[in-house]
Design a protein around this motif. Structure first.
Motif, PDB file in Angstrom:
ATOM      1  N   LEU A   1      -4.523 -14.017   2.486  1.00 56.39           N
ATOM      2  CA  LEU A   1      -5.308 -13.176   1.579  1.00 56.39           C
ATOM      3  C   LEU A   1      -6.176 -12.223   2.394  1.00 56.39           C
ATOM      4  CD1 LEU A   1      -6.468 -16.005  -0.859  1.00 56.39           C
ATOM      5  CD2 LEU A   1      -4.381 -14.626  -0.912  1.00 56.39           C
ATOM      6  N   MET A   2      -6.159 -10.965   2.036  1.00 60.34           N
ATOM      7  CA  MET A   2      -6.941  -9.974   2.803  1.00 60.34           C
ATOM      8  C   MET A   2      -7.406  -8.841   1.893  1.00 60.34           C
ATOM      9  SD  MET A   2      -4.181  -9.127   5.749  1.00 60.34           S
ATOM     10  CE  MET A   2      -2.932 -10.303   6.155  1.00 60.34           C
ATOM     11  N   SER A   3      -8.319  -8.036   2.433  1.00 67.88           N
ATOM     12  CA  SER A   3      -8.728  -6.824   1.724  1.00 67.88           C
ATOM     13  C   SER A   3      -7.639  -5.765   1.915  1.00 67.88           C
ATOM     14  CB  SER A   3     -10.047  -6.311   2.293  1.00 67.88           C
ATOM     15  OG  SER A   3      -9.834  -5.881   3.630  1.00 67.88           O
ATOM     16  N   ALA A   4      -7.682  -4.754   1.051  1.00 69.47           N
ATOM     17  CA  ALA A   4      -6.710  -3.655   1.170  1.00 69.47           C
ATOM     18  C   ALA A   4      -6.830  -2.991   2.538  1.00 69.47           C
ATOM     19  CB  ALA A   4      -6.945  -2.643   0.050  1.00 69.47           C
ATOM     20  N   ALA A   5      -8.076  -2.836   2.993  1.00 71.07           N
ATOM     21  CA  ALA A   5      -8.294  -2.174   4.290  1.00 71.07           C
ATOM     22  C   ALA A   5      -7.677  -3.001   5.420  1.00 71.07           C
ATOM     23  CB  ALA A   5      -9.789  -1.980   4.530  1.00 71.07           C
ATOM     24  N   ASP A   6      -7.839  -4.322   5.340  1.00 67.90           N
ATOM     25  CA  ASP A   6      -7.255  -5.194   6.372  1.00 67.90           C
ATOM     26  C   ASP A   6      -5.737  -5.103   6.380  1.00 67.90           C
ATOM     27  OD1 ASP A   6      -9.532  -6.071   7.464  1.00 67.90           O
ATOM     28  OD2 ASP A   6      -9.525  -8.074   6.552  1.00 67.90           O
ATOM     29  N   ILE A   7      -5.158  -5.044   5.196  1.00 66.62           N
ATOM     30  CA  ILE A   7      -3.695  -4.954   5.130  1.00 66.62           C
ATOM     31  C   ILE A   7      -3.236  -3.684   5.845  1.00 66.62           C
ATOM     32  CG2 ILE A   7      -1.728  -4.592   3.580  1.00 66.62           C
ATOM     33  CD1 ILE A   7      -3.051  -6.549   1.619  1.00 66.62           C
ATOM     34  N   ALA A   8      -3.865  -2.569   5.519  1.00 74.94           N
ATOM     35  CA  ALA A   8      -3.479  -1.286   6.151  1.00 74.94           C
ATOM     36  C   ALA A   8      -3.644  -1.362   7.664  1.00 74.94           C
ATOM     37  CB  ALA A   8      -4.321  -0.154   5.572  1.00 74.94           C
TER      38      ALA A   8
ATOM     39  N   LEU B   1       8.126  -9.454   6.168  1.00 78.91           N
ATOM     40  CA  LEU B   1       6.786  -9.501   5.616  1.00 78.91           C
ATOM     41  C   LEU B   1       6.802  -9.015   4.172  1.00 78.91           C
ATOM     42  CD1 LEU B   1       3.818  -9.950   6.461  1.00 78.91           C
ATOM     43  CD2 LEU B   1       3.757  -7.538   7.121  1.00 78.91           C
ATOM     44  N   GLY B   2       6.150  -9.795   3.290  1.00 80.21           N
ATOM     45  CA  GLY B   2       5.956  -9.345   1.917  1.00 80.21           C
ATOM     46  C   GLY B   2       4.513  -8.908   1.747  1.00 80.21           C
ATOM     47  N   VAL B   3       4.287  -7.854   0.978  1.00 73.33           N
ATOM     48  CA  VAL B   3       2.920  -7.385   0.723  1.00 73.33           C
ATOM     49  C   VAL B   3       2.751  -7.209  -0.782  1.00 73.33           C
ATOM     50  CG1 VAL B   3       1.254  -5.516   1.077  1.00 73.33           C
ATOM     51  CG2 VAL B   3       2.762  -6.202   2.958  1.00 73.33           C
ATOM     52  N   TRP B   4       1.712  -7.869  -1.343  1.00 71.19           N
ATOM     53  CA  TRP B   4       1.388  -7.687  -2.770  1.00 71.19           C
ATOM     54  C   TRP B   4       0.006  -7.067  -2.841  1.00 71.19           C
ATOM     55  CZ3 TRP B   4      -0.639 -11.318  -7.049  1.00 71.19           C
ATOM     56  CH2 TRP B   4      -0.261 -10.829  -8.311  1.00 71.19           C
ATOM     57  N   SER B   5      -0.016  -5.744  -3.017  1.00 71.60           N
ATOM     58  CA  SER B   5      -1.293  -5.030  -2.996  1.00 71.60           C
ATOM     59  C   SER B   5      -1.261  -3.923  -4.046  1.00 71.60           C
ATOM     60  CB  SER B   5      -1.545  -4.443  -1.604  1.00 71.60           C
ATOM     61  OG  SER B   5      -0.537  -3.500  -1.290  1.00 71.60           O
TER      62      SER B   5
ATOM     63  N   TRP C   1       1.412 -11.151   2.477  1.00 75.93           N
ATOM     64  CA  TRP C   1       0.022 -10.686   2.559  1.00 75.93           C
ATOM     65  C   TRP C   1      -0.390 -10.228   1.171  1.00 75.93           C
ATOM     66  CZ3 TRP C   1      -0.142  -7.185   7.579  1.00 75.93           C
ATOM     67  CH2 TRP C   1       0.162  -8.008   8.693  1.00 75.93           C
ATOM     68  N   VAL C   2      -1.471 -10.812   0.679  1.00 76.50           N
ATOM     69  CA  VAL C   2      -1.913 -10.528  -0.680  1.00 76.50           C
ATOM     70  C   VAL C   2      -3.301  -9.912  -0.643  1.00 76.50           C
ATOM     71  CG1 VAL C   2      -2.488 -11.537  -2.922  1.00 76.50           C
ATOM     72  CG2 VAL C   2      -0.564 -12.458  -1.606  1.00 76.50           C
ATOM     73  N   GLU C   3      -3.452  -8.811  -1.353  1.00 73.59           N
ATOM     74  CA  GLU C   3      -4.782  -8.215  -1.503  1.00 73.59           C
ATOM     75  C   GLU C   3      -5.593  -9.118  -2.431  1.00 73.59           C
ATOM     76  OE1 GLU C   3      -4.758  -4.092  -2.683  1.00 73.59           O
ATOM     77  OE2 GLU C   3      -6.859  -4.192  -3.339  1.00 73.59           O
ATOM     78  N   LEU C   4      -6.733  -9.588  -1.931  1.00 72.25           N
ATOM     79  CA  LEU C   4      -7.562 -10.507  -2.722  1.00 72.25           C
ATOM     80  C   LEU C   4      -8.282  -9.722  -3.817  1.00 72.25           C
ATOM     81  CD1 LEU C   4      -8.428 -13.462  -2.953  1.00 72.25           C
ATOM     82  CD2 LEU C   4     -10.370 -12.922  -1.488  1.00 72.25           C
TER      83      LEU C   4
ATOM     84  N   ARG D   1       5.275  -5.136  -3.130  1.00 73.19           N
ATOM     85  CA  ARG D   1       5.304  -5.264  -4.589  1.00 73.19           C
ATOM     86  C   ARG D   1       3.937  -4.853  -5.112  1.00 73.19           C
ATOM     87  NH1 ARG D   1       9.664  -5.284  -3.203  1.00 73.19           N
ATOM     88  NH2 ARG D   1      11.286  -6.886  -3.366  1.00 73.19           N
ATOM     89  N   ALA D   2       3.932  -4.133  -6.236  1.00 75.57           N
ATOM     90  CA  ALA D   2       2.678  -3.586  -6.779  1.00 75.57           C
ATOM     91  C   ALA D   2       1.863  -4.672  -7.462  1.00 75.57           C
ATOM     92  CB  ALA D   2       2.995  -2.483  -7.781  1.00 75.57           C
ATOM     93  N   GLN D   3       0.601  -4.790  -7.056  1.00 73.33           N
ATOM     94  CA  GLN D   3      -0.298  -5.744  -7.712  1.00 73.33           C
ATOM     95  C   GLN D   3      -1.048  -5.024  -8.844  1.00 73.33           C
ATOM     96  OE1 GLN D   3      -4.441  -7.456  -6.418  1.00 73.33           O
ATOM     97  NE2 GLN D   3      -2.885  -8.627  -5.324  1.00 73.33           N
TER      98      GLN D   3
END
Ligand code: TXA
Ligand code: MG
Length: 330
Positions: free
Chosen positions: A238-245, A258-262, A308-311, A279-281
């Protein structure tokens, strides 16, 4: 075997339940693995099929509030207010148990979890069961212990195999399990957050909802409250959008599997590797809950190593989704 939930299939499932068989059941939250609540041998089959410890109690599903006295010895006023406000719907109440009833289902507790689901197929099945003398149906989520809850009939089959009779009632609307309120301790206590929020509960019963960990008494066991649960095979972070980027950018060409749900699609310049599946959150909590488990499952099936999921925000409407995400990431 997956059957479209026609009247005939519902009648067949009701008979199977009366005969002590298990049935995969659609509800508005997630699919359940159902057995006659008062048949201890049938209920034992649920624990075996799920690989779930026998001392983890199951929720008993009833057709209407009129069946509550079959299972519950007493209903406090605030619990009755919650029944009046939210049943049928995604709310489970823990109540003092009638002694000698649904002992295996209660997993040794002197309380019982009761829920009246609103899904039309669940309603039809529970009413059909009642006419056959089956007044409650125990149903945990129809997944192997510790895994992601199923929100389609196909998910149930992939968890529990082709032999099980599964009623197909389509995609579950809510997507995460019911809110659970313990009503055995004089005040409402939140055991599991869900679609029905703390704010709604407090408004309906005029009491403050307490948190389980704020109480000193030993709490009853609840699988959904284990620290690690709802886990896909891939590791969830779980991370912030900024961390994911930031982290995608740092990985560059190595960002594979890698999967990203943000909420926002990662910028092409941040995604160096070919194997990033985005995938769009949804930005709406109810829509995100509806997607949550199917997204985890689908990314798992694609073979990613990490998700990786945007919290989402720490606000009351997101409490249920954040709870499931936090447990899936342990
Ligand atoms: O939405 C739902 O509630 C779904 C659908 C199928 O209705 N069912 C579900 O069941 O999530 P399950 O077994 O996966 O989760 C039930 C939770 C568990 O955490 C269990 O331990 C808790 O309810 N529970 C049941 N009876 C209890 C009791 N007497 N005391 C404390 N917790 C109880
Ligand atoms: Mg479960």
């Amino acid at each position: 075997m997956i059957l479209i939930a026609s009247d005939a299939a519902i009648a067949q499932a009701a008979h199977a339940l009366r005969e002590g068989e298990l049935v995969g059941l659609p509800t508005e939250t997630v699919y359940g693995l159902a057995a006659n609540a008062t048949d201890d041998a049938a209920v034992t089959k649920i624990f075996v099929a799920k690989g779930r410890p026998a001392d983890h109690p199951l929720i008993v599903h009833v057709a209407s509030a009129s069946q509550v006295p079959v299972f519950a010895a007493q209903v406090p006023d605030f619990a009755q207010a919650l029944i009046d406000a939210f049943w049928p719907g995604p709310l489970t109440l823990i109540l003092p148990r009638q002694s000698g009833v649904a002992t295996a289902s209660a997993g040794g507790q002197d309380s019982i979890g009761l829920r009246c689901p609103s899904h039309p197929v669940a309603q039809a099945l529970l009413h059909a069961c009642a006419t056959l003398g089956v007044h409650g149906v125990s149903a945990p989520s129809a997944n192997r212990f510790g895994r992601v809850s199923p929100t389609t009939a196909a998910h149930v089959q992939s968890e529990l195999g082709p032999e099980l009779l599964i009623l197909d009632g389509g995609d579950c609307d809510v997507g995460i399990e019911s809110t659970i309120i313990d009503c055995t301790r004089g005040e409402p206590v939140m055991l599991r957050p869900g679609h029905i929020t703390r704010v709604q509960i407090e408004a309906a019963c005029g009491r403050v909802v307490l948190d389980q960990n704020a109480l000193s008494q030993a709490a009853p066991r609840a699988s959904g409250t284990l620290e690690s649960h709802y886990a896909p095979r891939a590791k969830v972070r779980l991370m912030s959008a900024a961390d994911i980027a930031h982290k995608l950018h740092a990985l560059g060409p190595h960002s594979n599997n890698l999967g990203v749900w943000s909420v926002v699609r990662p910028q092409p310049e941040d995604v160096g590797g070919a194997g990033v599946l985005w995938r769009a959150q949804p930005q709406d909590a109810e829509k995100a809950a509806h997607k949550l488990f199917s997204v985890l499952r689908e990314l798992d099936a694609q073979g990613v190593q990490q998700i990786w999921v945007e919290l989402p925000p720490d606000t009351p409407d997101w409490e249920g989704v954040r709870d499931r995400l936090q447990r899936s990431a342990v």
